[in-house]
Design a protein around this motif. Structure first.
Motif, short mmCIF file in Angstrom:
data_model
loop_
_atom_site.label_atom_id
_atom_site.label_comp_id
_atom_site.label_asym_id
_atom_site.label_seq_id
_atom_site.Cartn_x
_atom_site.Cartn_y
_atom_site.Cartn_z
N THR A 1 2.16 6.16 5.37
CA THR A 1 0.90 5.33 4.54
C THR A 1 -0.20 4.50 5.82
O THR A 1 -1.41 4.88 5.62
CB THR A 1 0.93 4.36 4.11
OG1 THR A 1 2.01 4.97 2.76
CG2 THR A 1 0.15 3.59 2.92
N GLY B 1 2.54 5.72 -3.55
CA GLY B 1 3.95 6.47 -3.17
C GLY B 1 3.89 6.28 -5.17
O GLY B 1 3.79 7.59 -5.96
N ASP C 1 7.63 6.95 3.99
CA ASP C 1 6.37 6.81 3.06
C ASP C 1 5.39 5.57 4.03
O ASP C 1 4.51 5.58 3.73
CB ASP C 1 6.20 6.39 1.48
CG ASP C 1 6.59 7.83 0.85
OD1 ASP C 1 7.01 7.54 -0.11
OD2 ASP C 1 6.36 8.51 1.43
N LEU D 1 1.01 12.31 0.51
CA LEU D 1 0.24 10.94 0.28
C LEU D 1 -1.02 10.85 0.51
O LEU D 1 -2.37 10.28 -0.10
CB LEU D 1 0.60 10.69 1.09
CG LEU D 1 2.00 9.48 0.75
CD1 LEU D 1 2.65 9.30 1.69
CD2 LEU D 1 2.36 8.16 -0.45
N LEU E 1 1.34 -1.68 -0.23
CA LEU E 1 0.22 -0.29 -0.38
C LEU E 1 1.15 0.94 -0.21
O LEU E 1 0.36 1.87 -0.45
CB LEU E 1 -0.73 0.18 0.82
CG LEU E 1 -1.93 -1.31 1.26
CD1 LEU E 1 -3.00 -1.43 2.11
CD2 LEU E 1 -3.06 -0.44 0.13
N SER E 2 2.01 0.92 1.06
CA SER E 2 2.37 2.48 1.12
C SER E 2 3.50 2.30 -0.63
O SER E 2 3.40 4.00 -1.19
CB SER E 2 3.46 2.35 1.80
OG SER E 2 4.65 2.66 1.62
N ARG E 3 3.68 1.83 -1.54
CA ARG E 3 4.82 1.90 -2.80
C ARG E 3 3.06 1.93 -3.45
O ARG E 3 3.65 3.19 -4.28
CB ARG E 3 4.51 0.36 -3.15
CG ARG E 3 6.08 0.22 -4.20
CD ARG E 3 5.97 -1.39 -4.50
NE ARG E 3 6.90 -1.75 -3.60
CZ ARG E 3 7.98 -1.37 -3.77
NH1 ARG E 3 9.27 -0.90 -3.71
NH2 ARG E 3 8.74 -1.90 -2.52
#
Lengths: 212, 601
Positions: free
Chosen positions: B18, A194, B14, B50, A189-191
């Motif tokens: 997230t 991004g 990140d 984000l 999810l982070s990727r």
């Protein structure tokens, strides 16, 4: 590994859809119909954004329901019903993608003219950088931009995003659905976020909002 | 592998941001991050980007499937259920198979949303058949019609449309719209029904191309007309009525152009009237008065339209409002009667015995009305409460509409000058009792005047019978079953609860009537002369023509009737009415065959 009685009891108690599915297990047609009506839109929504085609999404959704029916006798509530359902959906979608790949149908080839297909990252990066919106976008244009952005994600990222966004699933639930660890989901999810940020940056930088 | 599969490692910040946005950070990590956000503007900016990109996903639309999705999904699952049954039958022990049979059939049947029955798969219902299903099923009916305009003429003339049909706007006669649904429909037909469909297809294909083209065009017009179901119902009833007549009459009607056929139909129906008036013991000299009384009744119903509709369920209201005026009046009258009857039924009848109340409680609405009529026969006519709340002024209006003949009959009840209050009350009461007797008779008269009984009425009537009755009927052969059901329906429904109205009871005990001379041959206390005709009069519309295809009508649909290879259930508690040589008994006479068209199989 079997599911413990306490787990079964917990989900049976707290999840009404689990109770419906238990009725389906006992050949209750009305319960099956009710589950279908509750989930058909949700399922098609996720699948449509996953595969980029409404027709394919509906076909896959019907496969999912057929599998639900066929596996009813072995159903045991080891998770929320929605988790179990979307696990089936994830498998159905993956199988479909594999068989389409084997038939050399490439869903993700770039074709900016075909709104049903998903362009590759390079193409989108080019498109994004060259397309600096000079005006407020209307809703359709915004939808197209977002769809394109979703299309830049790989299938696992896309699935995780859709389950998180549309189904409000936790990392743990997504992990269960996709048969990964919660840590892996966190990375996915982070990727994904991004990548989305990168593709949709021009809209953010300009403060572009959707005009109604 | 897509480009996004080959990626640099995830930025830990990140990842943390997230998880923070998703509410997945453990509390202590979240607090630490918040402190960092408070002091570091680049981190805040990163968070904003984000979050912003994520929020843009709200622009993705949510899908809504249409009803076809549900239908085809259900169809797929039903086919899977069916396959389960086939597999199970091959492998499972008999006992288990029987248990499964019920459950799998139930799941498939109820899943198929209105389609009932569950028979073997027809491996290859060919595409041509499915595409032309309505044409193949109905082409023999279409041959009677020439055009939809003819059917509209029949409708405007009030012919071949029955207000006794339950829910007439939702007839299961139209062919399912999608190929999947048609496949499912065809697959659930019995062997004999599928064979008949195949035969119809083969015969159609042998027709001359010009004839095929004409029928195809008519099929298209009929299936796409806004009043499609009504037109098809009228067509079917007309077809049944015509094919029950003598060969000469059928030829006479068919040779006429459409605009002259209506007059011919009326002429034949009047000719029929002579016979059934005798058969059902209407005083023949009262025919015109019965017609006028019925017209008066329907006018009363129309005047009460708002009130009747206000008390009717929404679907029924909408259905009535859609009807052309003549049908609407008849439907309003029927609805009004049903509403008044329901009031009385719920109030209870003090004169009933426990057993009668029990029987009434379990009866369908139509049967209940009949039973009440039977029970009420024990009360002298003058003491029975009128079924409908009609005012004295309205009764006076009726008197003005009657013929001299009827007024002559009522003369003895005229209140002479100088009569006491008691005499006035007695004479008025007796006069009104006579009028109510005529009202009952006029409703029966109107019923028989239609000249036909629709398959749907028979099916609905059958569905309303008790299980015991149905089981008894199952002992009869299909032909006898058809005749018996029709006879019972005519006997009961035509009576509208005979005795309750004070009208002539169907049981034909020859009880005294004083409407004038009896038709010759009928003795006051004797049985009816001669053996009864089956189901009706010789060339009338109540014969086999109304009920050809195993209880399902020419379209082969209508799951309410039992399929021909499944003997239907039987009459409740024996037959009302006369003994075995009476008109209710199954007749052993073979039915004449309908006149075939040259191209019929």
């Amino acid at each position: 590994m079997g599911i413990s009685d306490s787990t079964i009891a917990r989900y049976t108690l707290h999840d009404p859809d689990v109770r419906l599915m238990l009725q389906v297990r006992d050949d209750d047609a009305a319960a099956f119909e009710e589950l279908m009506l509750r989930y058909q839109d949700r399922l098609v929504t996720v699948l449509e954004h996953l595969v980029g085609s409404r027709d394919t999404a509906e076909d896959l959704a019907q496969d999912v329901f057929l599998r639900v029916y066929r596996s009813r006798k072995s159903y045991q509530p080891g998770a929320k019903f929605s988790t179990w359902l979307f696990t089936i959906a994830n498998n159905v979608a993956s199988n479909s993608r594999r068989s389409r790949s084997r038939r050399k149908e490439v869903i993700l080839e770039s074709n900016p003219n075909n709104s049903q297909e998903m362009p590759g990252l390079e193409q989108m990066a080019v498109a994004a950088s060259s397309f600096i919106p000079a005006r407020r976008l209307d809703k359709e244009e915004m939808q197209a931009a977002v769809r394109t952005a979703i299309g830049t994600l790989n299938e696992r990222q896309r699935m995780a995003v859709l389950l998180n966004k549309f189904e409000n699933m936790s990392y743990e639930e997504i992990a269960e659905t996709m048969e990964l660890t919660p840590k892996a989901i966190k990375s996915l999810l982070s990727r994904a976020r991004g990548n989305l940020r990168a593709v949709l940056e021009p809209y953010l930088e300009r403060g572009t909002a959707v005009s109604e | 592998m897509s480009p996004s599969d080959i990626e640099p490692p995830v930025d830990p910040l990140d990842e943390q941001l997230t998880a923070y946005l998703d509410g997945e950070l453990p509390p202590e990590e979240a607090r630490a991050l918040e402190q960092r956000l408070a002091r570091d503007v680049t981190v805040r900016e990163r968070l904003r980007e984000l979050a912003g990109a994520w929020d843009m996903l709200d622009n993705l639309p949510r899908s809504t499937v249409d009803e076809n999705f549900a239908k085809t999904t259900v169809a797929m699952v039903a086919v899977a259920a069916k396959q389960d049954l086939v597999d199970l039958q091959k492998t499972a022990p008999r006992q288990q198979r029987r248990q499964w049979l019920t459950r799998v059939m139930a799941i498939a049947a109820s899943l198929i949303l209105g389609y009932v029955g569950f028979t073997w798969l027809w491996p290859n219902p060919n595409k041509q058949l499915l595409s032309n299903l309505s044409l193949i099923e109905n082409w023999q009916l279409y041959q009677e019609a020439d055009s939809i305009e003819f059917l509209n003429q029949l409708d405007r003339a009030g012919l071949f449309w029955s207000e006794n049909t339950t829910n007439p706007d939702h007839l299961a006669m139209l062919v399912p719209p999608t190929m999947e649904e048609r496949t499912l429909y065809v697959n659930q037909l019995s062997e004999s029904q599928r064979n008949e469909l195949r035969r119809k297809q083969e015969t159609f294909e042998k027709l001359e191309p010009a004839e095929q083209k004409k029928l195809r065009e008519l099929d298209h017009v009929l299936q796409t007309a806004p009043n499609s179901a009504r037109m098809l119902e009228i067509l079917r009833n007309y077809h049944n009525w015509l094919n029950a007549r003598s060969p000469l009459e059928i030829a006479d009607v068919r040779k006429l152009p459409a605009d002259q056929r209506i007059d011919k139909i009326r002429e034949l129906q009047l000719r029929d009237e002579e016979q059934w008036v005798k058969q059902y013991r209407f005083p023949s000299h009262m025919a015109e008065d019965f017609r006028r009384v019925y017209t008066w009744l329907t006018d009363l119903a129309l005047q009460r339209e708002q009130e009747i509709l206000a008390n009717a369920p929404e679907q029924q209201r909408a259905m009535i409002e859609r009807q052309p005026v003549e049908s609407r009046k008849r439907l309003l009258l029927k609805t009004w009667i049903d509403q008044e009857f329901a009031k009385r039924r719920s109030e209870g009848f003090e004169i009933l015995t426990e057993e009668q109340r029990r029987e009434l409680k379990n009866a369908s609405p139509e049967r209940a009305r009949y039973l009440i009529g039977q029970f009420m026969r024990n009360i002298p006519a003058a003491q029975r409460k009128p079924m409908l709340p009609v005012t004295e002024a309205e009764l006076e209006d009726l008197l003005k509409r009657l013929t001299d003949n009827a007024r002559t009959i009522l003369k003895p009840y005229q209140v002479p000058a100088g009569a006491t209050d008691a005499e006035r009350a007695r004479l008025t009461s007796e006069r009104n009792a006579k009028i109510w007797e005529w009202i009952g008779d006029s409703m029966r008269f109107a019923f028989y005047s239609r000249g036909f009984v629709s398959d749907r009425e028979i099916q609905d009537y059958f569905a309303g019978l008790s299980d015991e009755t149905k089981k008894e009927l199952a002992l009869l052969s299909p032909e006898e079953w058809k005749r018996e059901l029709r006879n019972r329906y005519l006997g009961e429904q035509g009576g509208f609860g005979g005795g309750w109205w004070g009208g002539r009871p169907w049981s034909r005990d020859g009880s005294g009537r004083d409407d004038g001379p009896r038709p010759p041959g009928l003795q006051p206390d004797g049985p009816p002369p001669g053996p009864p005709r089956e189901g009706g009069f010789k060339d009338g519309g109540f014969k086999e023509g109304g009920f050809k295809n195993g209880g399902k009508g020419p379209n082969g649909k209508g799951p309410k009737g039992p399929p021909p290879n499944n003997p239907p259930p039987p009459p409740e508690g024996g037959f009302r009415g006369p003994p075995s040589n009476g008109p209710n008994a199954p007749s052993k006479e073979p039915s004449p065959n309908p006149v075939p068209r040259p191209t019929n199989p």
